[in-house]
Design a protein around this motif. Structure first.
Motif, PDB file in Angstrom:
ATOM      1  N   TRP A  84       0.835  -1.206   0.000  1.00 17.64           N
ATOM      2  CA  TRP A  84       0.000   0.000   0.000  1.00 17.64           C
ATOM      3  C   TRP A  84       0.865   1.250   0.000  1.00 17.64           C
ATOM      4  N   LEU A  85       1.952   1.238   0.767  1.00 17.90           N
ATOM      5  CA  LEU A  85       2.840   2.397   0.811  1.00 17.90           C
ATOM      6  C   LEU A  85       3.459   2.685  -0.554  1.00 17.90           C
ATOM      7  N   ARG A  86       3.816   1.655  -1.274  1.00 18.97           N
ATOM      8  CA  ARG A  86       4.367   1.866  -2.614  1.00 18.97           C
ATOM      9  C   ARG A  86       3.351   2.561  -3.526  1.00 18.97           C
ATOM     10  N   LYS A  87       2.089   2.310  -3.280  1.00 15.40           N
ATOM     11  CA  LYS A  87       1.030   2.900  -4.098  1.00 15.40           C
ATOM     12  C   LYS A  87       0.763   4.357  -3.722  1.00 15.40           C
ATOM     13  N   LEU A 105       8.473   1.290   5.858  1.00 16.77           N
ATOM     14  CA  LEU A 105       8.819   2.270   4.833  1.00 16.77           C
ATOM     15  C   LEU A 105       9.981   1.744   3.990  1.00 16.77           C
ATOM     16  N   ALA A 106      10.966   1.164   4.673  1.00 14.54           N
ATOM     17  CA  ALA A 106      12.132   0.635   3.959  1.00 14.54           C
ATOM     18  C   ALA A 106      11.738  -0.509   3.036  1.00 14.54           C
ATOM     19  N   ALA A 107      10.837  -1.376   3.506  1.00 13.62           N
ATOM     20  CA  ALA A 107      10.396  -2.503   2.690  1.00 13.62           C
ATOM     21  C   ALA A 107       9.687  -2.031   1.428  1.00 13.62           C
ATOM     22  N   ALA A 108       9.094  -0.836   1.501  1.00 11.27           N
ATOM     23  CA  ALA A 108       8.412  -0.266   0.341  1.00 11.27           C
ATOM     24  C   ALA A 108       9.370   0.478  -0.586  1.00 11.27           C
ATOM     25  N   GLY A 109      10.654   0.529  -0.216  1.00 13.05           N
ATOM     26  CA  GLY A 109      11.644   1.216  -1.026  1.00 13.05           C
ATOM     27  C   GLY A 109      11.738   2.700  -0.783  1.00 13.05           C
ATOM     28  N   LEU A 111      12.953   4.305   1.837  1.00  9.76           N
ATOM     29  CA  LEU A 111      14.133   4.765   2.569  1.00  9.76           C
ATOM     30  C   LEU A 111      15.452   4.378   1.899  1.00  9.76           C
ATOM     31  N   ASP A 112      15.417   3.902   0.683  1.00 13.32           N
ATOM     32  CA  ASP A 112      16.648   3.507   0.001  1.00 13.32           C
ATOM     33  C   ASP A 112      17.628   4.680  -0.072  1.00 13.32           C
ATOM     34  N   GLY A 113      18.769   4.543   0.621  1.00 12.88           N
ATOM     35  CA  GLY A 113      19.788   5.567   0.598  1.00 12.88           C
ATOM     36  C   GLY A 113      19.442   6.848   1.329  1.00 12.88           C
ATOM     37  N   ARG A 114      18.357   6.819   2.114  1.00  8.01           N
ATOM     38  CA  ARG A 114      17.909   8.024   2.811  1.00  8.01           C
ATOM     39  C   ARG A 114      18.189   7.913   4.304  1.00  8.01           C
ATOM     40  N   PRO A 115      18.487   9.048   4.966  1.00  9.19           N
ATOM     41  CA  PRO A 115      18.639   9.021   6.417  1.00  9.19           C
ATOM     42  C   PRO A 115      17.308   8.770   7.095  1.00  9.19           C
ATOM     43  N   ALA A 116      17.328   7.953   8.150  1.00 11.70           N
ATOM     44  CA  ALA A 116      16.101   7.628   8.884  1.00 11.70           C
ATOM     45  C   ALA A 116      16.483   7.120  10.259  1.00 11.70           C
ATOM     46  N   THR A 117      15.509   7.154  11.163  1.00 15.63           N
ATOM     47  CA  THR A 117      15.736   6.653  12.508  1.00 15.63           C
ATOM     48  C   THR A 117      14.686   5.601  12.842  1.00 15.63           C
ATOM     49  N   THR A 118      14.911   4.899  13.957  1.00 13.57           N
ATOM     50  CA  THR A 118      14.019   3.829  14.375  1.00 13.57           C
ATOM     51  C   THR A 118      14.310   3.515  15.836  1.00 13.57           C
ATOM     52  N   GLU A 128      20.231  -2.741   7.027  1.00 11.66           N
ATOM     53  CA  GLU A 128      20.185  -3.854   6.072  1.00 11.66           C
ATOM     54  C   GLU A 128      19.093  -3.662   5.030  1.00 11.66           C
ATOM     55  N   LEU A 129      18.035  -2.961   5.426  1.00 19.41           N
ATOM     56  CA  LEU A 129      16.916  -2.724   4.511  1.00 19.41           C
ATOM     57  C   LEU A 129      17.132  -1.518   3.600  1.00 19.41           C
ATOM     58  N   GLY A 130      18.311  -0.879   3.716  1.00 10.43           N
ATOM     59  CA  GLY A 130      18.672   0.162   2.754  1.00 10.43           C
ATOM     60  C   GLY A 130      18.715   1.580   3.249  1.00 10.43           C
ATOM     61  N   ALA A 131      18.330   1.810   4.505  1.00  8.27           N
ATOM     62  CA  ALA A 131      18.339   3.178   5.033  1.00  8.27           C
ATOM     63  C   ALA A 131      19.725   3.569   5.535  1.00  8.27           C
ATOM     64  N   VAL A 132      19.962   4.868   5.585  1.00  8.19           N
ATOM     65  CA  VAL A 132      21.158   5.415   6.234  1.00  8.19           C
ATOM     66  C   VAL A 132      20.724   5.761   7.653  1.00  8.19           C
ATOM     67  N   VAL A 133      21.084   4.927   8.613  1.00  7.18           N
ATOM     68  CA  VAL A 133      20.491   5.002   9.941  1.00  7.18           C
ATOM     69  C   VAL A 133      21.100   6.111  10.783  1.00  7.18           C
ATOM     70  N   SER A 134      20.214   6.884  11.403  1.00  6.60           N
ATOM     71  CA  SER A 134      20.599   7.954  12.321  1.00  6.60           C
ATOM     72  C   SER A 134      20.160   7.583  13.731  1.00  6.60           C
ATOM     73  N   THR A 135      20.874   8.093  14.719  1.00 10.51           N
ATOM     74  CA  THR A 135      20.473   7.893  16.114  1.00 10.51           C
ATOM     75  C   THR A 135      19.641   9.061  16.637  1.00 10.51           C
ATOM     76  N   ASP A 136      19.342  10.022  15.774  1.00 11.34           N
ATOM     77  CA  ASP A 136      18.538  11.165  16.190  1.00 11.34           C
ATOM     78  C   ASP A 136      17.115  10.724  16.533  1.00 11.34           C
ATOM     79  N   ARG A 137      16.448  11.500  17.345  1.00 12.60           N
ATOM     80  CA  ARG A 137      15.091  11.161  17.767  1.00 12.60           C
ATOM     81  C   ARG A 137      14.081  11.373  16.648  1.00 12.60           C
ATOM     82  N   VAL A 138      14.298  12.385  15.834  1.00 14.20           N
ATOM     83  CA  VAL A 138      13.456  12.646  14.661  1.00 14.20           C
ATOM     84  C   VAL A 138      14.373  12.984  13.493  1.00 14.20           C
TER      85      VAL A 138
END
Length: 210
Positions: A84-87, A105-109, A111-118, A128-138
Protein backbone atom coordinates in the motif's frame (compact mmCIF):
# COMPACT_ATOMS: atom_id res chain seq x y z
CA UNK A 1 -6.15 17.51 4.65
CA UNK A 2 -6.37 13.71 4.76
CA UNK A 3 -4.30 11.84 7.34
CA UNK A 4 -3.89 8.09 6.98
CA UNK A 5 -2.98 6.22 10.16
CA UNK A 6 -1.92 2.70 9.20
CA UNK A 7 -3.23 -0.23 11.24
CA UNK A 8 -1.98 -3.82 11.29
CA UNK A 9 -2.08 -6.70 13.80
CA UNK A 10 0.11 -6.38 16.91
CA UNK A 11 1.11 -2.78 16.20
CA UNK A 12 2.12 -0.66 19.20
CA UNK A 13 -0.77 1.58 20.20
CA UNK A 14 1.24 4.57 21.44
CA UNK A 15 3.11 4.73 18.12
CA UNK A 16 -0.21 5.70 16.56
CA UNK A 17 -2.10 7.38 19.41
CA UNK A 18 0.72 9.84 20.20
CA UNK A 19 0.85 11.29 16.66
CA UNK A 20 -2.95 11.12 16.39
CA UNK A 21 -3.43 13.33 19.47
CA UNK A 22 -0.97 15.84 18.03
CA UNK A 23 -2.10 15.83 14.40
CA UNK A 24 -5.76 14.84 14.64
CA UNK A 25 -6.83 18.08 16.33
CA UNK A 26 -5.30 20.41 13.75
CA UNK A 27 -7.67 22.57 11.74
CA UNK A 28 -8.89 21.11 8.48
CA UNK A 29 -7.68 17.60 9.20
CA UNK A 30 -9.64 14.42 8.46
CA UNK A 31 -8.20 11.27 10.02
CA UNK A 32 -8.53 7.87 8.37
CA UNK A 33 -7.58 4.59 10.03
CA UNK A 34 -6.56 2.33 7.17
CA UNK A 35 -5.95 -1.43 7.25
CA UNK A 36 -5.95 -4.45 4.98
CA UNK A 37 -9.53 -5.35 5.97
CA UNK A 38 -12.38 -3.60 7.82
CA UNK A 39 -12.00 -6.00 10.74
CA UNK A 40 -10.94 -4.56 14.15
CA UNK A 41 -7.17 -4.58 14.69
CA UNK A 42 -5.76 -5.73 18.03
CA UNK A 43 -2.61 -3.93 19.17
CA UNK A 44 0.25 -5.70 20.93
CA UNK A 45 -1.05 -4.91 24.43
CA UNK A 46 -4.68 -5.67 23.61
CA UNK A 47 -6.16 -2.32 22.57
CA UNK A 48 -8.61 -2.78 19.70
CA UNK A 49 -8.92 -0.17 16.95
CA UNK A 50 -11.51 -0.31 14.18
CA UNK A 51 -10.40 0.73 10.70
CA UNK A 52 -12.46 3.35 8.90
CA UNK A 53 -11.22 2.39 5.43
CA UNK A 54 -9.23 -0.38 3.74
CA UNK A 55 -6.06 -0.30 1.67
CA UNK A 56 -8.11 -1.03 -1.43
CA UNK A 57 -10.44 1.90 -0.74
CA UNK A 58 -7.89 4.60 0.08
CA UNK A 59 -5.47 5.38 -2.73
CA UNK A 60 -4.13 8.72 -1.54
CA UNK A 61 -3.46 10.76 1.61
CA UNK A 62 -1.74 14.04 2.38
CA UNK A 63 -0.02 12.60 5.46
CA UNK A 64 0.75 8.95 6.15
CA UNK A 65 1.69 7.72 9.63
CA UNK A 66 3.06 4.18 10.01
CA UNK A 67 3.40 2.88 13.59
CA UNK A 68 5.83 0.21 14.72
CA UNK A 69 5.35 -3.13 16.42
CA UNK A 70 7.12 -5.62 18.62
CA UNK A 71 6.54 -8.19 15.90
CA UNK A 72 7.32 -5.95 12.95
CA UNK A 73 8.97 -8.84 11.08
CA UNK A 74 5.49 -10.37 10.69
CA UNK A 75 4.23 -7.17 9.06
CA UNK A 76 7.25 -7.20 6.77
CA UNK A 77 6.60 -10.81 5.79
CA UNK A 78 2.89 -10.12 5.20
CA UNK A 79 3.75 -7.37 2.73
CA UNK A 80 0.32 -5.69 2.73
CA UNK A 81 1.46 -2.45 4.37
CA UNK A 82 4.53 -2.11 2.14
CA UNK A 83 2.45 -2.74 -0.98
CA UNK A 84 0.00 0.00 0.00
CA UNK A 85 2.84 2.40 0.81
CA UNK A 86 4.37 1.87 -2.61
CA UNK A 87 1.03 2.90 -4.10
CA UNK A 88 0.28 5.99 -2.00
CA UNK A 89 3.69 7.41 -1.08
CA UNK A 90 4.41 8.99 -4.50
CA UNK A 91 1.41 11.35 -4.19
CA UNK A 92 1.59 11.97 -0.43
CA UNK A 93 2.82 15.30 0.87
CA UNK A 94 4.37 13.67 3.95
CA UNK A 95 5.19 10.04 4.69
CA UNK A 96 6.12 9.33 8.30
CA UNK A 97 6.86 6.48 10.67
CA UNK A 98 7.32 5.83 14.35
CA UNK A 99 9.66 3.27 15.88
CA UNK A 100 9.93 0.08 13.81
CA UNK A 101 7.38 1.46 11.38
CA UNK A 102 10.46 2.68 9.51
CA UNK A 103 11.17 -0.93 8.49
CA UNK A 104 7.87 -0.95 6.61
CA UNK A 105 8.82 2.27 4.83
CA UNK A 106 12.13 0.64 3.96
CA UNK A 107 10.40 -2.50 2.69
CA UNK A 108 8.41 -0.27 0.34
CA UNK A 109 11.64 1.22 -1.03
CA UNK A 110 10.95 4.63 0.46
CA UNK A 111 14.13 4.77 2.57
CA UNK A 112 16.65 3.51 0.00
CA UNK A 113 19.79 5.57 0.60
CA UNK A 114 17.91 8.02 2.81
CA UNK A 115 18.64 9.02 6.42
CA UNK A 116 16.10 7.63 8.88
CA UNK A 117 15.74 6.65 12.51
CA UNK A 118 14.02 3.83 14.38
CA UNK A 119 13.96 2.04 17.72
CA UNK A 120 17.53 1.61 18.98
CA UNK A 121 17.30 -2.20 18.90
CA UNK A 122 16.46 -2.24 15.18
CA UNK A 123 19.07 0.14 13.80
CA UNK A 124 21.19 -2.62 12.24
CA UNK A 125 18.18 -4.23 10.61
CA UNK A 126 17.00 -0.90 9.19
CA UNK A 127 20.44 -0.41 7.67
CA UNK A 128 20.19 -3.85 6.07
CA UNK A 129 16.92 -2.72 4.51
CA UNK A 130 18.67 0.16 2.75
CA UNK A 131 18.34 3.18 5.03
CA UNK A 132 21.16 5.42 6.23
CA UNK A 133 20.49 5.00 9.94
CA UNK A 134 20.60 7.95 12.32
CA UNK A 135 20.47 7.89 16.11
CA UNK A 136 18.54 11.16 16.19
CA UNK A 137 15.09 11.16 17.77
CA UNK A 138 13.46 12.65 14.66
CA UNK A 139 14.88 12.65 11.14
CA UNK A 140 13.50 14.56 8.17
CA UNK A 141 14.65 13.90 4.63
CA UNK A 142 12.52 15.78 2.14
CA UNK A 143 8.94 14.60 2.50
CA UNK A 144 9.85 11.66 4.74
CA UNK A 145 9.93 12.06 8.52
CA UNK A 146 10.87 9.20 10.84
CA UNK A 147 10.74 8.99 14.63
CA UNK A 148 12.75 6.78 16.96
CA UNK A 149 11.18 4.41 19.51
CA UNK A 150 7.53 4.64 20.63
CA UNK A 151 7.38 7.94 22.58
CA UNK A 152 9.33 9.69 19.82
CA UNK A 153 6.12 9.65 17.81
CA UNK A 154 5.00 12.72 19.73
CA UNK A 155 8.22 14.52 18.83
CA UNK A 156 7.83 13.46 15.21
CA UNK A 157 4.27 14.74 15.06
CA UNK A 158 5.13 18.07 16.69
CA UNK A 159 7.95 18.45 14.17
CA UNK A 160 5.43 17.86 11.41
CA UNK A 161 3.00 20.42 12.86
CA UNK A 162 5.81 22.97 12.82
CA UNK A 163 6.64 22.19 9.20
CA UNK A 164 3.01 22.40 8.04
CA UNK A 165 1.33 24.96 10.31
CA UNK A 166 4.33 26.84 11.72
CA UNK A 167 6.32 26.92 14.95
CA UNK A 168 3.71 28.87 16.92
CA UNK A 169 1.06 26.24 16.20
CA UNK A 170 3.46 23.47 17.14
CA UNK A 171 4.32 25.15 20.43
CA UNK A 172 0.63 25.80 21.13
CA UNK A 173 -0.08 22.12 20.52
CA UNK A 174 2.77 21.09 22.81
CA UNK A 175 1.36 23.35 25.51
CA UNK A 176 -2.15 22.02 24.98
CA UNK A 177 -1.11 18.42 25.53
CA UNK A 178 1.28 19.48 28.32
CA UNK A 179 4.15 17.65 26.68
CA UNK A 180 6.86 18.54 29.18
CA UNK A 181 8.73 15.26 29.78
CA UNK A 182 10.36 14.86 33.16
CA UNK A 183 10.82 11.09 33.51
CA UNK A 184 11.62 9.70 36.94
CA UNK A 185 14.58 7.77 35.52
CA UNK A 186 17.34 8.48 33.04
CA UNK A 187 17.12 5.12 31.30
CA UNK A 188 15.37 6.00 28.05
CA UNK A 189 18.21 5.09 25.71
CA UNK A 190 20.98 2.48 25.58
CA UNK A 191 23.45 5.31 26.12
CA UNK A 192 22.00 6.26 29.51
CA UNK A 193 20.45 3.04 30.85
CA UNK A 194 22.46 0.68 33.08
CA UNK A 195 24.43 -1.79 31.00
CA UNK A 196 22.76 -4.85 32.50
CA UNK A 197 19.32 -3.50 31.55
CA UNK A 198 20.45 -2.82 28.00
CA UNK A 199 21.72 -6.40 27.76
CA UNK A 200 18.44 -7.74 29.15
CA UNK A 201 16.38 -5.60 26.79
CA UNK A 202 18.40 -6.73 23.78
CA UNK A 203 17.92 -10.37 24.71
CA UNK A 204 14.17 -9.95 25.18
CA UNK A 205 13.62 -7.83 22.10
CA UNK A 206 15.76 -10.15 19.94
CA UNK A 207 15.85 -7.63 17.15
CA UNK A 208 12.08 -6.99 17.15
CA UNK A 209 11.52 -3.94 19.35
CA UNK A 210 8.35 -2.01 19.93
Amino acid sequence: MDLAFVLYPKMTALDLIGPYEVLGHQEGVTAHFVAATPDPVTCDAGLVITPTVTFDELDRADIIVVPGSGVWEAALADGAVAAWLRKVHPTATWTTSVCTGSTLLAAAGILDGRPATTHWAVRDRLAELGAVVSTDRVVRDGSVVTGAGVSAGIDMALTLVGLIWGDDRAMFTQLGIEYDPRPPYDAGSPETAPGELVTLARSLLSGSAT
